[in-house]
Design a protein around this motif. Structure first.
Motif, PDB file in Angstrom:
ATOM      1  N   GLU A 235     -21.444  11.034  -1.327  1.00  0.00           N
ATOM      2  CA  GLU A 235     -21.543  12.420  -1.132  1.00  0.00           C
ATOM      3  C   GLU A 235     -20.676  13.434  -1.687  1.00  0.00           C
ATOM      4  N   ILE A 236     -19.513  13.004  -1.864  1.00  0.00           N
ATOM      5  CA  ILE A 236     -18.342  13.895  -2.597  1.00  0.00           C
ATOM      6  C   ILE A 236     -18.354  13.450  -4.054  1.00  0.00           C
ATOM      7  N   GLU A 237     -19.121  12.699  -4.342  1.00  0.00           N
ATOM      8  CA  GLU A 237     -19.246  11.961  -5.727  1.00  0.00           C
ATOM      9  C   GLU A 237     -17.749  11.334  -6.154  1.00  0.00           C
ATOM     10  N   TYR A 238     -17.222  10.634  -5.373  1.00  0.00           N
ATOM     11  CA  TYR A 238     -15.988   9.929  -5.536  1.00  0.00           C
ATOM     12  C   TYR A 238     -16.215   9.036  -6.592  1.00  0.00           C
ATOM     13  N   GLN A 239     -15.342   8.772  -7.802  1.00  0.00           N
ATOM     14  CA  GLN A 239     -15.338   7.894  -8.811  1.00  0.00           C
ATOM     15  C   GLN A 239     -14.495   7.360  -8.917  1.00  0.00           C
ATOM     16  N   GLY A 240     -13.161   7.091  -8.010  1.00  0.00           N
ATOM     17  CA  GLY A 240     -11.826   6.471  -8.401  1.00  0.00           C
ATOM     18  C   GLY A 240     -12.173   5.031  -7.582  1.00  0.00           C
ATOM     19  N   MET A 241     -10.840   4.461  -7.339  1.00  0.00           N
ATOM     20  CA  MET A 241     -10.899   3.129  -6.940  1.00  0.00           C
ATOM     21  C   MET A 241     -10.954   3.038  -5.256  1.00  0.00           C
ATOM     22  N   LEU A 242     -11.553   2.002  -5.236  1.00  0.00           N
ATOM     23  CA  LEU A 242     -11.555   1.409  -3.520  1.00  0.00           C
ATOM     24  C   LEU A 242     -10.750   0.208  -3.533  1.00  0.00           C
ATOM     25  N   CYS A 243      -9.371   0.296  -3.277  1.00  0.00           N
ATOM     26  CA  CYS A 243      -8.585  -0.653  -3.444  1.00  0.00           C
ATOM     27  C   CYS A 243      -8.349  -1.526  -2.078  1.00  0.00           C
ATOM     28  N   LEU A 244      -8.827  -2.796  -2.134  1.00  0.00           N
ATOM     29  CA  LEU A 244      -8.678  -3.624  -1.044  1.00  0.00           C
ATOM     30  C   LEU A 244      -7.301  -4.035  -0.793  1.00  0.00           C
ATOM     31  N   GLU A 245      -6.811  -3.771   0.301  1.00  0.00           N
ATOM     32  CA  GLU A 245      -5.291  -3.913   0.563  1.00  0.00           C
ATOM     33  C   GLU A 245      -5.323  -5.066   1.993  1.00  0.00           C
ATOM     34  N   LEU A 246      -5.251  -6.125   1.667  1.00  0.00           N
ATOM     35  CA  LEU A 246      -5.421  -7.198   2.489  1.00  0.00           C
ATOM     36  C   LEU A 246      -4.229  -7.844   2.943  1.00  0.00           C
ATOM     37  N   ALA A 247      -3.576  -7.923   4.190  1.00  0.00           N
ATOM     38  CA  ALA A 247      -2.320  -8.433   4.633  1.00  0.00           C
ATOM     39  C   ALA A 247      -2.476  -9.900   4.574  1.00  0.00           C
ATOM     40  N   PRO A 248      -1.282 -10.530   3.785  1.00  0.00           N
ATOM     41  CA  PRO A 248      -1.229 -11.854   3.699  1.00  0.00           C
ATOM     42  C   PRO A 248      -0.967 -12.487   5.171  1.00  0.00           C
ATOM     43  N   GLY A 249      -1.399 -13.597   5.532  1.00  0.00           N
ATOM     44  CA  GLY A 249      -1.116 -14.307   6.717  1.00  0.00           C
ATOM     45  C   GLY A 249      -2.347 -14.170   7.532  1.00  0.00           C
ATOM     46  N   VAL A 250      -3.178 -12.992   7.491  1.00  0.00           N
ATOM     47  CA  VAL A 250      -4.252 -12.717   8.520  1.00  0.00           C
ATOM     48  C   VAL A 250      -5.448 -12.740   7.753  1.00  0.00           C
ATOM     49  N   THR A 251      -5.356 -12.851   6.311  1.00  0.00           N
ATOM     50  CA  THR A 251      -6.670 -12.864   5.617  1.00  0.00           C
ATOM     51  C   THR A 251      -6.322 -14.117   4.534  1.00  0.00           C
ATOM     52  N   GLU A 252      -7.685 -14.407   4.046  1.00  0.00           N
ATOM     53  CA  GLU A 252      -7.780 -15.266   3.024  1.00  0.00           C
ATOM     54  C   GLU A 252      -7.903 -14.668   1.493  1.00  0.00           C
ATOM     55  N   PRO A 253      -7.591 -15.440   0.532  1.00  0.00           N
ATOM     56  CA  PRO A 253      -8.007 -14.957  -0.747  1.00  0.00           C
ATOM     57  C   PRO A 253      -9.381 -14.331  -0.900  1.00  0.00           C
ATOM     58  N   ASP A 254     -10.196 -15.262  -0.455  1.00  0.00           N
ATOM     59  CA  ASP A 254     -11.622 -15.124  -0.707  1.00  0.00           C
ATOM     60  C   ASP A 254     -12.336 -13.830   0.171  1.00  0.00           C
ATOM     61  N   ASP A 255     -11.348 -13.271   1.115  1.00  0.00           N
ATOM     62  CA  ASP A 255     -11.896 -12.131   1.843  1.00  0.00           C
ATOM     63  C   ASP A 255     -11.999 -10.970   0.816  1.00  0.00           C
ATOM     64  N   TYR A 256     -11.119 -10.901  -0.412  1.00  0.00           N
ATOM     65  CA  TYR A 256     -11.349 -10.005  -1.284  1.00  0.00           C
ATOM     66  C   TYR A 256     -12.649  -9.883  -2.118  1.00  0.00           C
ATOM     67  N   VAL A 257     -12.984 -11.175  -2.199  1.00  0.00           N
ATOM     68  CA  VAL A 257     -14.234 -11.162  -2.983  1.00  0.00           C
ATOM     69  C   VAL A 257     -15.632 -10.697  -2.106  1.00  0.00           C
ATOM     70  N   ARG A 258     -15.377 -11.328  -0.847  1.00  0.00           N
ATOM     71  CA  ARG A 258     -16.427 -10.988   0.317  1.00  0.00           C
ATOM     72  C   ARG A 258     -16.323  -9.332   0.442  1.00  0.00           C
ATOM     73  N   GLY A 259     -15.132  -8.864   0.504  1.00  0.00           N
ATOM     74  CA  GLY A 259     -15.015  -7.304   0.546  1.00  0.00           C
ATOM     75  C   GLY A 259     -15.448  -6.577  -0.482  1.00  0.00           C
TER      76      GLY A 259
END
Length: 268
Positions: A235-259
């Motif tokens: 709605e606000i026409e945001y064009q920037g980055m959505l930066c996935l910021e996932l903590a080590p230890g409680v997530t897996e690398p593939d959680d970036y791809v799934r996210g």
């Protein structure tokens, strides 16, 4: 919107440049990283204070081709307090961030995210707020001088940035504003309501989930409404980055791809 990832630690992988390569190989369009020196070791970072000319050249090569690069500058645990009532500390904190802004300009990174930091004092809230206001103004001037912009990662005092002139805006951390029963957005109804108020002053977004106790967890593992998030951003026409910021230890690398897939499916 550009979907990227924060270099932090991927599973057992702590190599800074190896993580950048992993993001590229797995389809991330953007990449972000910390410049806090103490992140080296268990958590990867690029220490802007000690980086050599060769280090910077290697970094330029590593991030070339990403649609967006973003820097997360030093914060309160690393001698930065933009809301300190001690003017010497506050001014030194602003100057400390110069190196990260200069690196951003060198890389063509449009946003440097900063935290307001802690005061380590009993100063009244209004005193801290006034100190932060001065830091917003000064960092705006510094950003003009250097040629980048500054995104303040806040959970309150948004008006100080909304009313400021120059290349300053808000970095929205969706997990942090959800803490304490949504204290960071409660005055605006929902995260979407906050986004609509921020409008063009929203210049960067950190994305992770929050389950009431833990943040920086995989998307879908908590209770954040990501459909509302994406809808408001569109709605606000945001064009920037959505930066996935996932903590080590409680997530897996593939959680970036799934996210990344989840955000795309929602219309990001």
């Amino acid at each position: 919107m550009i979907i990227g990832g924060m270099v932090w630690r991927l599973g057992d992988e702590v190599g800074f440049f190896e993580q950048i390569r992993w993001f590229r190989d797995h389809g991330m369009e953007g990449v972000a990283f910390h410049t806090a020196p103490a992140f080296r070791g268990a958590w990867a970072s690029f220490d802007v204070r000690t980086a050599t000319t060769e280090d910077r050249a290697k970094l330029r090569k590593a991030v070339a081709g990403f649609a967006e690069v973003s820097i997360h500058a030093e914060f309160d645990n690393y001698d930065v307090s933009l809301c300190s009532p001690n003017e010497l500390v506050r001014r030194a904190s602003v100057e400390t961030l110069r190196g990260s802004l200069e690196l951003a300009a060198e890389l063509g990174a449009p946003v440097v995210t900063v935290h307001e930091g802690q005061t380590h004092s009993d100063a009244p809230l209004e005193v801290r707020r006034q100190a932060l206001a001065r830091s917003v103004d000064e960092l705006g001037l510094l950003a003009v001088e250097i040629g980048t912009s500054v995104g303040f990662e806040l959970t309150a005092n948004y008006d100080l940035v909304l009313e400021a002139e120059g290349p300053v805006g808000i970095t929205l951390d969706v997990g942090h504003v959800s803490m304490d029963d949504g204290a960071g957005y409660r005055g605006f109804g929902t995260i979407g309501g906050l986004i609509r108020v921020l409008g063009p002053k929203l210049i960067h977004v950190h994305v992770h989930d929050f389950d009431g106790a833990r943040d920086h967890i995989a998307l879908g593992a908590g209770h954040i409404d990501f459909l509302e998030l994406v809808t408001a951003l569109r709605e606000i026409e945001y064009q920037g980055m959505l930066c996935l910021e996932l903590a080590p230890g409680v997530t897996e690398p593939d959680d970036y791809v799934r996210g990344m897939s989840l955000l795309r499916d929602l219309g990001a």
